[in-house]
Design an enzyme around this catalytic site. Structure first.
Site, PDB file in Angstrom:
ATOM      1  N   TYR A 149       0.827  -1.213   0.000  1.00  0.00           N
ATOM      2  CA  TYR A 149       0.000   0.000   0.000  1.00  0.00           C
ATOM      3  C   TYR A 149       0.857   1.257   0.000  1.00  0.00           C
ATOM      4  O   TYR A 149       0.420   2.316  -0.463  1.00  0.00           O
ATOM      5  CB  TYR A 149      -0.905   0.045   1.236  1.00  0.00           C
TER       6      TYR A 149
ATOM      7  N   LYS B  40       3.258 -15.524   2.585  1.00  0.00           N
ATOM      8  CA  LYS B  40       3.444 -16.278   1.336  1.00  0.00           C
ATOM      9  C   LYS B  40       4.941 -16.558   1.234  1.00  0.00           C
ATOM     10  O   LYS B  40       5.617 -16.191   0.258  1.00  0.00           O
ATOM     11  CB  LYS B  40       2.907 -15.451   0.152  1.00  0.00           C
TER      12      LYS B  40
ATOM     13  N   ASP C 253      -2.900 -18.381   0.724  1.00  0.00           N
ATOM     14  CA  ASP C 253      -3.908 -19.060  -0.105  1.00  0.00           C
ATOM     15  C   ASP C 253      -4.606 -20.151   0.710  1.00  0.00           C
ATOM     16  O   ASP C 253      -5.826 -20.320   0.640  1.00  0.00           O
ATOM     17  CB  ASP C 253      -3.295 -19.616  -1.404  1.00  0.00           C
TER      18      ASP C 253
ATOM     19  N   ASP D 254      -6.291  -7.042   4.156  1.00  0.00           N
ATOM     20  CA  ASP D 254      -7.386  -6.394   3.442  1.00  0.00           C
ATOM     21  C   ASP D 254      -8.294  -7.471   2.855  1.00  0.00           C
ATOM     22  O   ASP D 254      -9.515  -7.444   3.029  1.00  0.00           O
ATOM     23  CB  ASP D 254      -6.819  -5.498   2.328  1.00  0.00           C
TER      24      ASP D 254
ATOM     25  N   ASP E  69     -12.128  -9.062   4.537  1.00  0.00           N
ATOM     26  CA  ASP E  69     -13.392  -9.038   3.795  1.00  0.00           C
ATOM     27  C   ASP E  69     -14.011 -10.431   3.782  1.00  0.00           C
ATOM     28  O   ASP E  69     -15.214 -10.601   3.964  1.00  0.00           O
ATOM     29  CB  ASP E  69     -13.174  -8.581   2.335  1.00  0.00           C
TER      30      ASP E  69
HETATM   31  C1  IPM Z   1     -10.372  -1.356   3.912  1.00  0.00           C
HETATM   32  C2  IPM Z   1     -10.621  -0.768   2.564  1.00  0.00           C
HETATM   33  C3  IPM Z   1      -9.476   0.196   2.239  1.00  0.00           C
HETATM   34  C4  IPM Z   1      -8.198  -0.619   2.220  1.00  0.00           C
HETATM   35  C5  IPM Z   1      -9.642   0.980   0.926  1.00  0.00           C
HETATM   36  C6  IPM Z   1     -10.950   1.736   0.891  1.00  0.00           C
HETATM   37  C7  IPM Z   1      -8.478   1.896   0.679  1.00  0.00           C
HETATM   38  O1  IPM Z   1     -10.759  -1.752   1.595  1.00  0.00           O
HETATM   39  O2  IPM Z   1     -10.329  -0.591   4.902  1.00  0.00           O
HETATM   40  O3  IPM Z   1     -10.229  -2.576   4.003  1.00  0.00           O
HETATM   41  O4  IPM Z   1      -7.859  -1.227   1.187  1.00  0.00           O
HETATM   42  O5  IPM Z   1      -7.515  -0.640   3.239  1.00  0.00           O
HETATM   43 MG    MG Z   2     -10.773  -3.706   2.411  1.00  0.00          MG
END
Ligand code: IPM
Ligand code: MG
Length: 352
Positions: A142, A187, A219, A243, A247
């Site tokens: 990032y 990884k 993975d 990240d 999710d």
């Molecule tokens: C998160 C989001 C952010 C990230 C984006 C919006 C920049 O996906 O907080 O997980 O990738 O960190």
């Molecule tokens: Mg995210």
């Protein structure tokens, strides 16, 4: 207790969910005799429209001067052009880096009354799970060198030993207070940065002999999360892996609108936000779920201010509302009572 809290509504449903979280904060202040000074701060798409940048210097300064930052959500289709020079996400990344919030804590747990909303089979979700993803937030790909050269583009994953050490310490401390099992995700079979990560985690582990460390390739971790999430307790990850996996972890709980997060650094100041986005498609309709933001307030009270009873009062109020079958539309199940954003905020506030 007297605290200054920077409050960023942001874009989309951010405005609506923050309004409910603020109600809850005011109720806590009144009930427990605290004084929370709320400082509105502009960031995200709305700041781009007004000032041409997602995070104006004065907004970052206001957040730095506060004891904690509460954030709704940023972004929307209006600012989505990937070739644009300024994007709302830059505000978020700038804020995380500017505040030095390197440790992102994302709990993903199944609320029993909501388990039916999980996409996992009953035989898997039935066992429940309660995971905390500890994601490195201010390094890695990032923030590495990136650019274009002729017809190619590059982004660089780079981690230093001190960067890995500090996030590893944060994760070990959390693991120590829970089941004492830490999965470190990497990884290392391919990436040099992951080999450094693994070596460093192994060194830090010596200071936590009571915690067992399991190294897992990313993975495999992604696969295991849907196969048997109950095996995980604390997952330590790099920025990009966290990240993606957070999710996934949130989605399998069945209720992404419920999940809060905290980002902390060296001191007690932290950044608290729901893990979901600004959901522009449902903005302004009074249907967004404010619970993730309300639970982020609970994390703020607990982690930044050490107000355990106050945080618990919020968690209990949320549990009680859910047990009585009140839901927002996103988590509605058979036979429940569906409430709007405002009504859900009111009910939780009333039960505190
Ligand atoms: C998160 C989001 C952010 C990230 C984006 C919006 C920049 O996906 O907080 O997980 O990738 O960190
Ligand atoms: Mg995210």
């Amino acid at each position: 207790m007297n605290k200054n809290i920077a409050v960023i509504e942001g874009d989309g449903i951010g405005v609506e969910i923050i309004a409910e979280a603020v109600k809850v904060l005011k109720k806590i202040a009144q009930k427990f005799g605290h004084s929370f000074n709320l400082i509105p701060v502009e960031m995200g798409g709305c700041a781009i429209d007004k000032y041409g940048v997602a995070l104006p210097d004065f907004s970052l300064d206001a957040c730095k001067a506060a004891d904690a930052v509460l954030l709704g959500a940023v972004g929307g289709p209006k600012w989505d052009d990937p070739t644009a020079r300024v994007r709302p996400e830059q505000g978020l990344l700038g804020l995380r880096a500017g505040l030095g919030c390197f440790a992102n804590i994302r709990p993903a747990k199944v609320y029993a009354p909501l388990a039916a909303a999980s996409p996992l089979k009953d035989s898997i979700i039935g066992k429940g799970f309660d995971i905390v993803v500890v994601r490195e937030l201010t390094g890695g790909i990032y923030f590495g060198e990136s650019g274009r050269e002729g017809d190619s583009a590059f982004d660089t994953e780079r981690y230093s030993v001190p960067e890995v050490e500090r996030i590893a310490h944060a994760a070990f401390k959390i693991a120590r207070g829970r089941k004492k099992v830490l999965h470190s995700v990497d990884k290392a079979n391919v990436l040099e940065s992951s080999r450094l990560w693994r070596e460093t985690v192994a060194r830090v582990a010596k200071a936590y002999p009571d915690v067992s460390v399991i190294n897992i390739l990313v993975d495999n971790a992604a696969m295991q999360l849907v196969r048997n999430p109950a095996q995980f307790d604390v997952m330590l990850t790099s920025n990009i892996f966290g990240d993606i996996l957070s999710d996934e972890a949130s989605q399998i709980t069945g209720s992404i609108g419920m999940l809060a997060s905290a980002s902390t650094g060296e001191g007690t100041r932290g950044l608290y936000e729901p893990i979901h986005g600004s959901a522009p498609d449902i903005a302004g309709k009074n249907i967004a779920n404010p619970i993730a933001t309300i639970l982020s307030v609970a994390m703020m009270l607990d982690i930044s201010f050490g107000l355990k009873a106050e945080a618990q009062a919020i968690d209990n109020a949320v549990d009680s509302v859910l047990s009585d079958n009140y839901r927002t539309a996103d988590i509605a199940t058979d036979g429940c009572t569906v409430l709007g954003t405002i009504q859900m905020g009111d009910l939780i506030t009333e039960r505190i």
